[in-house]
Design a protein around this motif. Structure first.
Motif, PDB file in Angstrom:
ATOM      1  N   GLN A 118      -3.551 -29.923 -31.249  1.00  0.00           N
ATOM      2  CA  GLN A 118      -4.885 -30.495 -31.056  1.00  0.00           C
ATOM      3  C   GLN A 118      -4.987 -31.230 -29.721  1.00  0.00           C
ATOM      4  O   GLN A 118      -5.471 -32.361 -29.648  1.00  0.00           O
ATOM      5  CB  GLN A 118      -5.236 -31.445 -32.207  1.00  0.00           C
ATOM      6  CG  GLN A 118      -5.039 -30.880 -33.585  1.00  0.00           C
ATOM      7  CD  GLN A 118      -6.016 -29.765 -33.930  1.00  0.00           C
ATOM      8  OE1 GLN A 118      -6.844 -29.394 -33.133  1.00  0.00           O
ATOM      9  NE2 GLN A 118      -5.890 -29.225 -35.119  1.00  0.00           N
ATOM     10  N   GLN A 121      -7.912 -28.395 -26.807  1.00  0.00           N
ATOM     11  CA  GLN A 121      -9.368 -28.471 -26.975  1.00  0.00           C
ATOM     12  C   GLN A 121      -9.970 -29.738 -26.392  1.00  0.00           C
ATOM     13  O   GLN A 121     -11.185 -29.812 -26.196  1.00  0.00           O
ATOM     14  CB  GLN A 121      -9.724 -28.391 -28.460  1.00  0.00           C
ATOM     15  CG  GLN A 121      -9.260 -29.582 -29.278  1.00  0.00           C
ATOM     16  CD  GLN A 121      -9.673 -29.492 -30.723  1.00  0.00           C
ATOM     17  OE1 GLN A 121     -10.850 -29.665 -31.058  1.00  0.00           O
ATOM     18  NE2 GLN A 121      -8.711 -29.194 -31.587  1.00  0.00           N
ATOM     19  N   HIS A 122      -9.133 -30.715 -26.092  1.00  0.00           N
ATOM     20  CA  HIS A 122      -9.638 -31.999 -25.612  1.00  0.00           C
ATOM     21  C   HIS A 122      -9.531 -32.175 -24.106  1.00  0.00           C
ATOM     22  O   HIS A 122      -9.754 -33.274 -23.599  1.00  0.00           O
ATOM     23  CB  HIS A 122      -8.906 -33.141 -26.316  1.00  0.00           C
ATOM     24  CG  HIS A 122      -9.160 -33.191 -27.791  1.00  0.00           C
ATOM     25  ND1 HIS A 122     -10.415 -33.410 -28.316  1.00  0.00           N
ATOM     26  CD2 HIS A 122      -8.322 -33.029 -28.847  1.00  0.00           C
ATOM     27  CE1 HIS A 122     -10.336 -33.394 -29.634  1.00  0.00           C
ATOM     28  NE2 HIS A 122      -9.084 -33.158 -29.984  1.00  0.00           N
ATOM     29  N   PRO A 126      -8.178 -26.289 -19.805  1.00  0.00           N
ATOM     30  CA  PRO A 126      -7.150 -25.818 -20.732  1.00  0.00           C
ATOM     31  C   PRO A 126      -6.163 -24.847 -20.100  1.00  0.00           C
ATOM     32  O   PRO A 126      -4.976 -24.872 -20.436  1.00  0.00           O
ATOM     33  CB  PRO A 126      -7.955 -25.155 -21.844  1.00  0.00           C
ATOM     34  CG  PRO A 126      -9.271 -24.816 -21.231  1.00  0.00           C
ATOM     35  CD  PRO A 126      -9.534 -25.897 -20.237  1.00  0.00           C
ATOM     36  N   GLU A 148      -4.780 -25.270 -32.428  1.00  0.00           N
ATOM     37  CA  GLU A 148      -6.063 -25.865 -32.058  1.00  0.00           C
ATOM     38  C   GLU A 148      -7.120 -25.600 -33.116  1.00  0.00           C
ATOM     39  O   GLU A 148      -7.197 -24.503 -33.679  1.00  0.00           O
ATOM     40  CB  GLU A 148      -6.536 -25.301 -30.720  1.00  0.00           C
ATOM     41  CG  GLU A 148      -5.644 -25.663 -29.551  1.00  0.00           C
ATOM     42  CD  GLU A 148      -5.575 -27.151 -29.282  1.00  0.00           C
ATOM     43  OE1 GLU A 148      -6.581 -27.856 -29.497  1.00  0.00           O
ATOM     44  OE2 GLU A 148      -4.510 -27.630 -28.857  1.00  0.00           O
ATOM     45  N   ASP A 150     -10.878 -25.071 -34.916  1.00  0.00           N
ATOM     46  CA  ASP A 150     -11.985 -24.164 -34.660  1.00  0.00           C
ATOM     47  C   ASP A 150     -13.070 -24.423 -35.701  1.00  0.00           C
ATOM     48  O   ASP A 150     -13.543 -25.546 -35.816  1.00  0.00           O
ATOM     49  CB  ASP A 150     -11.501 -22.707 -34.674  1.00  0.00           C
ATOM     50  CG  ASP A 150     -12.388 -21.805 -33.818  1.00  0.00           C
ATOM     51  OD1 ASP A 150     -13.519 -21.534 -34.252  1.00  0.00           O
ATOM     52  OD2 ASP A 150     -11.966 -21.396 -32.724  1.00  0.00           O
ATOM     53  N   ARG A 179     -18.898 -30.780 -25.329  1.00  0.00           N
ATOM     54  CA  ARG A 179     -19.238 -29.761 -24.333  1.00  0.00           C
ATOM     55  C   ARG A 179     -19.871 -30.359 -23.086  1.00  0.00           C
ATOM     56  O   ARG A 179     -19.690 -29.829 -21.985  1.00  0.00           O
ATOM     57  CB  ARG A 179     -20.133 -28.704 -24.982  1.00  0.00           C
ATOM     58  CG  ARG A 179     -19.336 -27.797 -25.920  1.00  0.00           C
ATOM     59  CD  ARG A 179     -20.185 -26.862 -26.735  1.00  0.00           C
ATOM     60  NE  ARG A 179     -19.329 -25.923 -27.456  1.00  0.00           N
ATOM     61  CZ  ARG A 179     -19.740 -25.178 -28.480  1.00  0.00           C
ATOM     62  NH1 ARG A 179     -20.996 -25.255 -28.902  1.00  0.00           N
ATOM     63  NH2 ARG A 179     -18.894 -24.350 -29.087  1.00  0.00           N
ATOM     64  N   THR A 183     -15.303 -29.966 -22.388  1.00  0.00           N
ATOM     65  CA  THR A 183     -14.264 -29.524 -23.314  1.00  0.00           C
ATOM     66  C   THR A 183     -14.873 -28.614 -24.382  1.00  0.00           C
ATOM     67  O   THR A 183     -16.089 -28.601 -24.584  1.00  0.00           O
ATOM     68  CB  THR A 183     -13.563 -30.716 -23.976  1.00  0.00           C
ATOM     69  OG1 THR A 183     -14.522 -31.504 -24.710  1.00  0.00           O
ATOM     70  CG2 THR A 183     -12.904 -31.596 -22.927  1.00  0.00           C
ATOM     71  N   GLU A 184     -14.027 -27.862 -25.077  1.00  0.00           N
ATOM     72  CA  GLU A 184     -14.502 -26.872 -26.042  1.00  0.00           C
ATOM     73  C   GLU A 184     -13.828 -27.081 -27.407  1.00  0.00           C
ATOM     74  O   GLU A 184     -12.654 -26.747 -27.598  1.00  0.00           O
ATOM     75  CB  GLU A 184     -14.204 -25.453 -25.538  1.00  0.00           C
ATOM     76  CG  GLU A 184     -14.592 -24.352 -26.499  1.00  0.00           C
ATOM     77  CD  GLU A 184     -15.999 -24.504 -27.061  1.00  0.00           C
ATOM     78  OE1 GLU A 184     -16.123 -24.713 -28.285  1.00  0.00           O
ATOM     79  OE2 GLU A 184     -16.957 -24.439 -26.257  1.00  0.00           O
ATOM     80  N   PRO A 185     -14.562 -27.645 -28.390  1.00  0.00           N
ATOM     81  CA  PRO A 185     -13.986 -27.871 -29.713  1.00  0.00           C
ATOM     82  C   PRO A 185     -13.534 -26.591 -30.419  1.00  0.00           C
ATOM     83  O   PRO A 185     -12.595 -26.623 -31.203  1.00  0.00           O
ATOM     84  CB  PRO A 185     -15.129 -28.550 -30.485  1.00  0.00           C
ATOM     85  CG  PRO A 185     -15.986 -29.164 -29.425  1.00  0.00           C
ATOM     86  CD  PRO A 185     -15.922 -28.205 -28.275  1.00  0.00           C
ATOM     87  N   THR A 187     -11.663 -24.070 -29.770  1.00  0.00           N
ATOM     88  CA  THR A 187     -10.639 -23.512 -28.903  1.00  0.00           C
ATOM     89  C   THR A 187      -9.686 -22.580 -29.634  1.00  0.00           C
ATOM     90  O   THR A 187      -9.084 -21.693 -29.026  1.00  0.00           O
ATOM     91  CB  THR A 187      -9.855 -24.655 -28.214  1.00  0.00           C
ATOM     92  OG1 THR A 187     -10.727 -25.313 -27.282  1.00  0.00           O
ATOM     93  CG2 THR A 187      -8.651 -24.154 -27.457  1.00  0.00           C
ATOM     94  N   ARG A 190      -9.858 -18.976 -28.931  1.00  0.00           N
ATOM     95  CA  ARG A 190      -9.736 -18.617 -27.517  1.00  0.00           C
ATOM     96  C   ARG A 190      -8.299 -18.661 -26.999  1.00  0.00           C
ATOM     97  O   ARG A 190      -8.052 -18.427 -25.814  1.00  0.00           O
ATOM     98  CB  ARG A 190     -10.596 -19.577 -26.679  1.00  0.00           C
ATOM     99  CG  ARG A 190     -12.084 -19.460 -26.953  1.00  0.00           C
ATOM    100  CD  ARG A 190     -12.867 -20.575 -26.269  1.00  0.00           C
ATOM    101  NE  ARG A 190     -14.290 -20.295 -26.218  1.00  0.00           N
ATOM    102  CZ  ARG A 190     -15.156 -20.535 -27.200  1.00  0.00           C
ATOM    103  NH1 ARG A 190     -14.710 -21.066 -28.346  1.00  0.00           N
ATOM    104  NH2 ARG A 190     -16.442 -20.235 -27.082  1.00  0.00           N
TER     105      ARG A 190
END
Length: 281
Positions: A118, A121-122, A126, A148, A150, A179, A183-185, A187, A190
């Protein structure tokens, strides 16, 4: 809200409040890194990036009795908790230090395993983070392992009157704030793409899905910590200063989390992406 510099890891919305550390201290290698455990050997050197209060680092250590686990985090407060946790558990082959995940203070190819739970995603970069983790993994077989979050699913949900509908507001708020800072929660889905961009051979990447499921007592504990995060964490400050929410709205979210955790038929699930990147050069 202004975002942190693109290569900074200090964009964690929740910060390291007591409520956050309390929740993170419940994490273990068994519950959060089970996908990694079959790959470990007794003499491995492991680096745990973004280790927080060190509960995963400390519970990884018995799997490498002839090796060592090093936990690093940008938060001195979290590192201090990790040191105390390891001391209380009597675990000797683990150590902690403050460090920037984008400039790890280790030579190339130092570790058999470089792990992060974790964390990806923060951060706003990345690929850069994974590239730096890859640098300190041993060539020709070193592992970078990441897990991570999702998709989030909860019931009762927004289709019914009650706290589940209010929690949908929290989810939208969290997504927007994350966002906006780059950042993308979501993740977990991806990870393979990010790993390939970071320089890993696609044929040397294995991905799978895990889950964090809460109900009954575990749900109550989970919800209590999230209730505190709404009103007693860095998230609170950022939400108000960024004009994403008022204190009254955050207090309503606090109340909704508590109410949800007390429902007899409630449950909560967070799908996790899990990836093993193997260095082949």
């Amino acid at each position: 809200m202004a975002s942190a510099p693109p290569n900074s890891e200090k964009v964690y919305l929740q910060g390291h409040s007591q409520a956050v550390l309390e929740s993170h201290c419940r994490r273990t290698a068994q519950s959060c890194a089970a996908y990694l455990l079959p790959h470990l050997k007794p003499n491995f050197k492991i680096l745990d990036v973004g280790c927080g209060p060190g509960s995963i680092s400390t519970t990884l250590a018995p799997y490498v009795p002839e090796g060592h686990v090093t936990g690093v985090d940008y938060s001195p407060e979290a590192v201090a908790v990790g040191e105390q946790l390891a001391a209380n558990a009597g675990v000797k082959n683990v150590s902690f230090q403050t460090a920037d995940a984008f400039a790890l203070p280790f030579a190339d190819g130092t570790f058999d395993v470089v792990h992060a739970h974790q964390v990806v995603q923060h951060v706003a970069d990345p690929v850069g983070l994974l590239r730096e983790m890859r640098r300190v993994a041993k060539p020709d077989g070193g592992i970078v392992a990441v897990r991570e979050g999702d998709a989030h699913i909860w019931f009762p949900d927004e289709s019914e009157e009650g706290p589940g509908r209010e929690m949908a507001k929290w989810f939208a708020l969290w997504m927007r704030m994350a966002r906006d800072q780059g950042t993308e929660p979501m993740t977990g889905r991806r990870l393979k793409r990010l790993g390939m961009k970071a320089g890993f051979d696609g044929n040397a990447i294995s991905v799978q899905a895990g889950t964090n499921f809460f109900e009954k007592e575990s749900l109550k504990q989970w919800c209590e910590t999230w209730a505190k995060r709404m009103t007693e964490s860095e998230f609170t400050t950022r939400a108000i200063e960024g004009k994403y929410a008022t204190m009254e709205e955050l207090e309503n979210l606090n109340k909704a989390w508590k109410e949800f955790g007390r429902l007899d038929d409630a449950w909560y699930n967070n799908t996790q992406g899990e990836a093993i990147f193997t260095r082949r050069d």
